[in-house]
Design a protein around this motif. Structure first.
Motif, short mmCIF file in Angstrom:
data_model
loop_
_atom_site.label_atom_id
_atom_site.label_comp_id
_atom_site.label_asym_id
_atom_site.label_seq_id
_atom_site.Cartn_x
_atom_site.Cartn_y
_atom_site.Cartn_z
N VAL A 176 6.42 12.92 1.91
CA VAL A 176 6.95 11.59 2.18
C VAL A 176 6.09 10.56 1.45
CG1 VAL A 176 7.48 9.90 3.98
CG2 VAL A 176 7.70 12.36 4.47
N GLY A 177 6.74 9.72 0.65
CA GLY A 177 6.09 8.55 0.07
C GLY A 177 6.37 7.37 0.99
N MET A 190 0.84 -1.17 0.00
CA MET A 190 0.00 0.00 0.00
C MET A 190 0.89 1.24 0.00
SD MET A 190 -2.96 -1.06 2.70
CE MET A 190 -2.13 -2.29 3.68
N ASN A 191 0.77 2.08 -1.01
CA ASN A 191 1.58 3.29 -1.14
C ASN A 191 0.75 4.51 -0.80
OD1 ASN A 191 3.85 1.87 -2.09
ND2 ASN A 191 3.00 1.85 -4.14
N PHE A 192 1.32 5.40 0.00
CA PHE A 192 0.66 6.63 0.41
C PHE A 192 1.65 7.77 0.33
CE2 PHE A 192 -1.33 3.13 2.67
CZ PHE A 192 -2.68 3.35 2.45
N GLU A 193 1.13 9.01 0.37
CA GLU A 193 1.95 10.22 0.41
C GLU A 193 1.33 11.19 1.39
OE1 GLU A 193 2.09 11.78 -3.55
OE2 GLU A 193 3.85 10.60 -4.05
N ASP A 221 19.20 0.72 2.96
CA ASP A 221 19.80 1.73 2.10
C ASP A 221 18.99 3.01 2.01
OD1 ASP A 221 17.81 0.36 0.68
OD2 ASP A 221 18.76 0.77 -1.25
N LYS A 222 17.77 3.02 2.51
CA LYS A 222 16.93 4.23 2.48
C LYS A 222 17.26 5.20 3.62
CE LYS A 222 14.34 2.83 -0.96
NZ LYS A 222 14.58 3.34 -2.28
N CYS A 223 18.06 4.77 4.60
CA CYS A 223 18.38 5.62 5.76
C CYS A 223 19.02 6.95 5.35
CB CYS A 223 19.28 4.87 6.74
SG CYS A 223 18.46 3.51 7.59
N GLY A 224 19.77 6.95 4.28
CA GLY A 224 20.44 8.16 3.82
C GLY A 224 19.54 9.17 3.16
N LEU A 225 18.29 8.81 2.86
CA LEU A 225 17.38 9.74 2.20
C LEU A 225 17.15 11.02 3.01
CD1 LEU A 225 14.51 7.42 0.87
CD2 LEU A 225 16.30 8.54 -0.46
N GLU A 278 6.70 2.88 6.60
CA GLU A 278 8.03 2.75 6.02
C GLU A 278 8.20 3.70 4.85
OE1 GLU A 278 9.03 -1.31 5.19
OE2 GLU A 278 8.79 -1.88 7.30
N ALA A 279 8.97 4.75 5.10
CA ALA A 279 9.21 5.76 4.06
C ALA A 279 10.16 5.21 3.00
CB ALA A 279 9.80 7.02 4.68
N TRP A 280 9.89 5.56 1.75
CA TRP A 280 10.74 5.12 0.65
C TRP A 280 11.11 6.28 -0.28
CZ3 TRP A 280 8.23 5.96 -3.94
CH2 TRP A 280 6.83 6.00 -3.90
N ARG A 281 10.50 7.44 -0.04
CA ARG A 281 10.82 8.60 -0.87
C ARG A 281 10.56 9.87 -0.06
NH1 ARG A 281 8.18 10.13 -6.73
NH2 ARG A 281 9.24 12.12 -6.95
N ILE A 282 11.44 10.86 -0.22
CA ILE A 282 11.27 12.16 0.43
C ILE A 282 11.58 13.24 -0.60
CG2 ILE A 282 12.01 13.70 2.28
CD1 ILE A 282 12.95 11.21 3.83
#
Length: 125
Positions: free
Chosen positions: A66-67, A1-4, A50-54, A88-92
């Motif tokens: 935030v996606g 499920m993707n949200f923003e 690997d997303k920690c650096g975002l 769980e964030a995957w995009r900022i």
């Protein structure tokens, strides 16, 4: 499920190594409640692996979008069952002036952009 969702970055934690093969980083955004600004929402997200650096290039107070995925887990121990929910964030992305900075679309084609047809007819059909 993707949200923003968009809000102001108010907490930015350091990356934590949970195990030798798993790391996570948490952050919180404040989301303005449009109906009653006395009751804003404070939403905590986590970044993993690997997303920690975002989050590195963002500062407290930045307006971000935030996606994220909504994730649920079941955990059992000693006959007790617990359920956990994570965002769980995957995009900022940065938001400026209340609007997400949209990439500029190229201008539409004009008739002058189309090259003229060749005078000779060498088509095989």
């Amino acid at each position: 499920m993707n949200f923003e969702i968009s809000g102001s970055l108010i907490v930015k934690e350091d990356t934590v190594d949970i195990t030798s093969s798993f790391k996570k980083r948490e952050f919180v955004i404040e989301v303005i409640n449009e109906r009653n600004q006395d009751w804003n929402d404070f939403i905590k997200f986590q970044l993993t692996q690997d997303k920690c650096g975002l989050l590195d290039s963002y500062n407290l107070g930045d307006n971000i979008k935030v996606g994220f995925n909504l994730r649920g887990r079941k955990w059992e121990k000693d006959g007790k069952v617990n359920y956990f929910t994570n965002l769980e964030a995957w995009r900022i992305d940065i938001v400026s002036d209340g609007q997400l900075a949209e990439p500029q679309a190229p201008p539409p084609f004009a008739e002058t952009d189309i090259p003229p047809a060749e005078p000779k007819d060498d088509l095989p059909f």
